[in-house]
Design an enzyme around this catalytic site. Structure first.
Site, short mmCIF file in Angstrom:
data_model
loop_
_atom_site.label_atom_id
_atom_site.label_comp_id
_atom_site.label_asym_id
_atom_site.label_seq_id
_atom_site.Cartn_x
_atom_site.Cartn_y
_atom_site.Cartn_z
N LEU A 8 0.85 -1.19 0.00
CA LEU A 8 0.00 0.00 0.00
C LEU A 8 0.89 1.24 0.00
CD1 LEU A 8 -2.71 -1.13 2.59
CD2 LEU A 8 -2.58 -1.58 0.12
N ALA A 9 0.90 1.95 -1.13
CA ALA A 9 1.84 3.07 -1.30
C ALA A 9 1.18 4.26 -1.98
CB ALA A 9 3.04 2.61 -2.11
N GLY A 11 -0.33 6.89 -0.36
CA GLY A 11 -0.46 8.08 0.49
C GLY A 11 0.13 9.33 -0.13
N ARG A 15 3.29 15.63 4.75
CA ARG A 15 4.24 16.10 5.76
C ARG A 15 5.69 16.08 5.26
NH1 ARG A 15 3.31 12.89 11.11
NH2 ARG A 15 2.11 11.42 9.85
N GLY A 79 -9.03 5.23 2.55
CA GLY A 79 -8.64 4.31 3.62
C GLY A 79 -7.89 3.10 3.11
N ASN A 378 55.58 9.82 -16.48
CA ASN A 378 55.47 10.77 -15.38
C ASN A 378 54.84 12.07 -15.88
OD1 ASN A 378 56.57 11.50 -12.47
ND2 ASN A 378 56.90 13.27 -13.78
N ALA A 381 53.72 18.56 -12.42
CA ALA A 381 52.75 19.47 -11.82
C ALA A 381 52.27 20.50 -12.83
CB ALA A 381 53.37 20.18 -10.62
N ASN A 387 41.57 18.99 -24.05
CA ASN A 387 40.84 17.97 -24.81
C ASN A 387 39.58 18.48 -25.50
OD1 ASN A 387 39.86 18.33 -22.14
ND2 ASN A 387 38.70 16.45 -22.29
N ARG A 441 58.14 26.86 -26.35
CA ARG A 441 57.96 28.03 -25.50
C ARG A 441 58.84 29.15 -26.04
NH1 ARG A 441 60.93 24.74 -20.70
NH2 ARG A 441 63.10 25.15 -21.26
#
Length: 459
Positions: A8-9, A11, A15, A79, A378, A381, A387, A441
């Site tokens: 029974l679902a 409701g 609240r 009900g 490797n 940093a 991409n 660079r």
């Protein structure tokens, strides 16, 4: 004899203060009523029928594809007996026992449902119901018994006398009925304070028909906690989390401050997994033997093989971490990130649709998207793979034993062949041959006396 289950679902769940149907509110990653459905099937049910109301179509779509699962709609909320009656067209020809549960009680155990079926059949009763005793029974229907302990009926909170309100044995709304259910449902009326058709009225109707009423009592007060508000949802979540934590610790998982760990039922853990405080494990996450997950890490739909390590504050989603690989702290592995054995991803490194080969390393402050990194390479940093060109994604392929110097940009599509070396600070937009040094660079110039002249102009 096989049984059917009606949940029974229907409701409204007013609240909850939400547009989302109450039974679809997530509980540890799964819709509330999903637990009830899974429990019903796990009990051996041949058919499962869910009575829905508010947000009916949304509920149907959420559980589309479940075999032997049916939905019926209760258009008006009149009900619980009226709700159950909506399932008759689906189960009219079903010959076995019919179990009825509530869609907002996700902690109901499989053993409870099978126990009701077994009890009804062994005692040759017309119906069986679950009861439990609460220190504070407010809000529940009270069980009325005679001097011999036989169940006489159920009285709802709104209709109870002061003496009846003092009764601590309550009816949480889990039943099992025989095949005469549908005829007896027609005898339920709505002459009560709420003007509703109450399912517990069937107790009286079965008794008047001369049939026995059986019962079993649940000793687990948390089992039938209902959810009608956000606070109750949180309460049920606490109970379920405690169950899950206890289960995995009995299976050999070490949890440091277990009360701080969030884990969903779909997660799988091997023995000797260690979880530090604040860990969040969601979805289809699977951790192999000996895996360690550091404090406040978040893993969603992620696999970590035996011996892998996720350090603190790392976020992984749809990632794969092989044995001996590690990520973090403060790393982010986005969908389709894959670390092969011995690969290392350090702090503030982000991977998306990227694969790091055996022993490859990206120690810190890097972004690798749509990339293949060969073994023993490797990544320095500040390295990023560029991409995305604004319309399409492109791939970066990095061979074995490649060194990419700090603060370099690899503009995809691009390939760095085995043993290539990229000088720090380079913007690379052409392929680099095997064993070659790539420098991209501006040549450095030192202008003598510049600072003194500049300061003089300012003054």
């Amino acid at each position: 004899m096989a049984h059917a289950v009606v949940i029974l679902a229907a409701g409204l769940g007013t609240r909850m203060k939400s547009r989302l149907p109450k039974v679809l509110h997530p509980l540890l990653g799964k819709p509330l009523v999903g637990y009830c459905i899974d429990t019903a099937f796990a009990s051996g049910a041949e058919k499962v029928v869910v009575v829905i109301g508010h947000g009916a179509e949304q509920v149907r779509q959420t559980f589309a594809g479940y075999p032997n699962l049916s939905f019926v709609v209760q258009e008006q909320q009149l009900g619980t007996a009226h709700a159950l009656a909506q399932a008759q067209p689906v189960l009219a020809d079903f010959q076995g026992p019919i179990v009825v549960t509530q869609g907002d009680t996700p902690l109901t155990r499989v053993e409870t449902l099978t126990g009701l079926v077994d009890t009804m059949q062994k005692e040759r009763a017309g119906m069986a119901l679950l009861t439990m005793r609460l220190e504070d029974p407010t809000g529940y229907g009270r069980i009325l018994r005679d001097e011999q302990g036989q169940i006489l009926g159920n009285v709802e909170q709104k209709d109870a006398t002061p003496a009846e309100l003092a009764i601590r044995e309550i009816n949480p709304g889990v039943y099992c009925f025989d095949g005469s259910l549908w005829e007896k449902l027609k005898l339920v009326d709505n002459r009560n304070a709420a003007g509703e058709y109450y399912l517990p009225d069937l107790i009286r109707i079965y008794r008047e028909a001369g049939q026995k009423i059986a019962s079993i009592e649940s000793k687990d007060t948390g089992e039938l906690l209902g959810v009608n508000s956000r606070a109750q949802l949180a309460q049920v979540e606490r109970v379920l989390l405690e169950r899950l934590r206890s289960h995995w610790m009995t299976q050999g998982v070490r949890m440091i401050q277990p009360e701080t760990i969030y884990i969903e039922p779909s997660v799988e853990l091997a023995p000797d997994v260690t979880l530090w405080p604040g860990v969040i494990l969601r979805g289809s996450t699977r951790l192999g033997e000996g895996v360690e997950v550091g404090a406040y890490a978040v893993l969603i739909d992620t696999v970590v093989e035996a011996g892998g390590k996720i350090k603190s504050h790392t976020v992984c989603e749809e990632a794969y971490v092989s044995s001996g690989a590690d990520a973090g702290p403060f790393a982010r592995l986005r969908p389709k990130a894959h670390l092969e054995p011995g690969a290392h991803v350090g702090n503030f490194v982000e991977l998306k649709n990227a694969r790091l080969g055996r022993g490859a390393k990206a120690g810190h402050l890097a972004y690798l998207g749509d990339a293949e990194v060969g073994e023993e390479s490797n990544i320095g940093a500040g390295v990023i793979t560029a991409n995305y060109d604004g319309q399409r994604k492109h791939k970066t392929i990095i061979g074995k034993r490649v060194f990419v110097g700090s603060n370099s940009v690899l503009i995809a599509p691009i390939t760095l062949e085995d043993d290539a070396f990229v000088a720090g600070g380079s913007g690379i937009n052409q392929d680099v041959p095997a064993g070659a040094l790539a420098i991209a660079r501006e040549r450095q110039r030192n202008i003598e006396g510049y600072v003194k002249r500049k300061r003089g102009e300012t003054q």
